[in-house]
Design an enzyme around this catalytic site. Structure first.
Site, PDB file in Angstrom:
ATOM      1  N   SER A 103       0.834  -1.196   0.000  1.00 48.94           N
ATOM      2  CA  SER A 103       0.000   0.000   0.000  1.00 48.94           C
ATOM      3  C   SER A 103       0.877   1.257   0.000  1.00 48.94           C
ATOM      4  CB  SER A 103      -0.971  -0.051   1.191  1.00 48.94           C
ATOM      5  OG  SER A 103      -1.991   0.905   1.052  1.00 48.94           O
ATOM      6  N   ASP A 210     -10.118  -4.675  -4.366  1.00 47.49           N
ATOM      7  CA  ASP A 210      -9.450  -3.701  -3.497  1.00 47.49           C
ATOM      8  C   ASP A 210     -10.125  -2.348  -3.697  1.00 47.49           C
ATOM      9  OD1 ASP A 210      -7.766  -1.924  -2.193  1.00 47.49           O
ATOM     10  OD2 ASP A 210      -5.936  -2.906  -2.874  1.00 47.49           O
ATOM     11  N   HIS A 240      -7.902  -5.514   0.111  1.00 43.87           N
ATOM     12  CA  HIS A 240      -6.668  -4.728   0.055  1.00 43.87           C
ATOM     13  C   HIS A 240      -5.436  -5.468   0.574  1.00 43.87           C
ATOM     14  CE1 HIS A 240      -4.139  -1.264  -0.184  1.00 43.87           C
ATOM     15  NE2 HIS A 240      -4.034  -1.111   1.125  1.00 43.87           N
TER      16      HIS A 240
END
Length: 267
Positions: A103, A210, A240
């Site tokens: 991320s 996601d 995610h």
């Protein structure tokens, strides 16, 4: 699993998952609002594969110093991560170095690869904030940033993951902060303009459900960063955090297969 050690570098707390005789080093770069301790299971997979694993809590995150979730400049975070790489190399000279960024950590890892790619043997990006990510611009356009924390349900189909995240005192559960959002915008642009990483082996992992970092926006950035040479694995139905998903065994197997291909042969 070996006992986790902690080091402190200028206010940055670094977890080390040791290995008695590692054949490579792995650096885990965590995402926004969380901390390296959430990567125990991934670290266990990597130590089981022969890595000594290191993971810093970024400034303003986890056990590290700084105002919570304030990152003024991601270039400084890249420099912090480089100091962790130096720590790992000092303990284990001459070993290949692998970086795993999730991320926001994918953005940091991408920038690291642009600045220090010659030091890496492989790069793994999971749900990376790279390419076209609309959230910062949308929030910065508002007079006041709303106090809407990340929904635990967006992380994984496994409800236990969301419950543990919601109960974790080292996770930030408040609103995003303007300086950090501004830093995201600048660094997304810097990575877009920073060129590709040449022949560095790159694996991109993403869930196709996601909603925090939508897949199409990341694809733009990953393809630009890799020069279109990335290996990729898109997981159907995954959210995610692919390392915490219900099919995480498949994700870990993909990581190990990639590293077996990317890393030099065992001597």
């Amino acid at each position: 699993m070996p006992h986790v050690r902690e080091h402190i570098l200028d206010g940055i707390v670094v977890r080390e998952w040791p290995h008695p005789e590692p054949r490579y080093l792995a650096l885990v770069v965590h995402g926004y609002g969380e901390h390296a301790g959430r990567y125990d299971e991934l670290a266990g997979v990597l130590t089981g594969h022969g890595a000594a694993v290191y993971g810093p809590d970024h400034v303003g995150h986890g056990k590290s110093a700084g105002e919570r979730v304030v990152i003024e400049d991601f270039e400084d975070v890249v420099t912090d991560v480089h100091a962790v790489a130096d720590l790992a190399r000092a303990a284990h000279p001459g070993l290949p170095l692998v970086m795993v960024g999730h991320s926001m950590g994918g953005l940091i890892a991408a920038r690291y690869a642009q600045r220090h790619g010659g030091e890496l043997s492989a790069l793994i990006l999971s749900g990376p904030v790279i390419g076209a990510w609309e959230l910062p611009g949308r929030l910065l356009a508002l007079a006041e940033i709303p106090d809407t924390p990340i929904s635990p349900a967006a992380l994984s189909r496994d409800p236990a993951v969301g419950a543990a995240y919601a109960a974790d005192p080292l996770v930030w559960h408040g609103p995003m902060k303007r300086p950090t959002l501004q830093a995201f915008v600048r660094t997304l642009a810097a990575v877009a303009e920073g060129g590709d990483v040449g022949p560095l082996p790159l694996l991109w992992l993403h869930g196709d459900d996601d909603r925090l970092v939508p897949l199409p926006g990341s694809r733009i950035g990953v393809e630009r960063l890799s020069g279109g040479r990335q290996a990729e694995r898109i997981f159907a139905g995954a959210r995610h955090e692919v390392f915490h998903e219900t099919n995480k065994a498949d994700v870990f197997a993909e990581v190990i297969h990639f590293l077996d291909t990317a890393l030099p042969e065992r001597s």
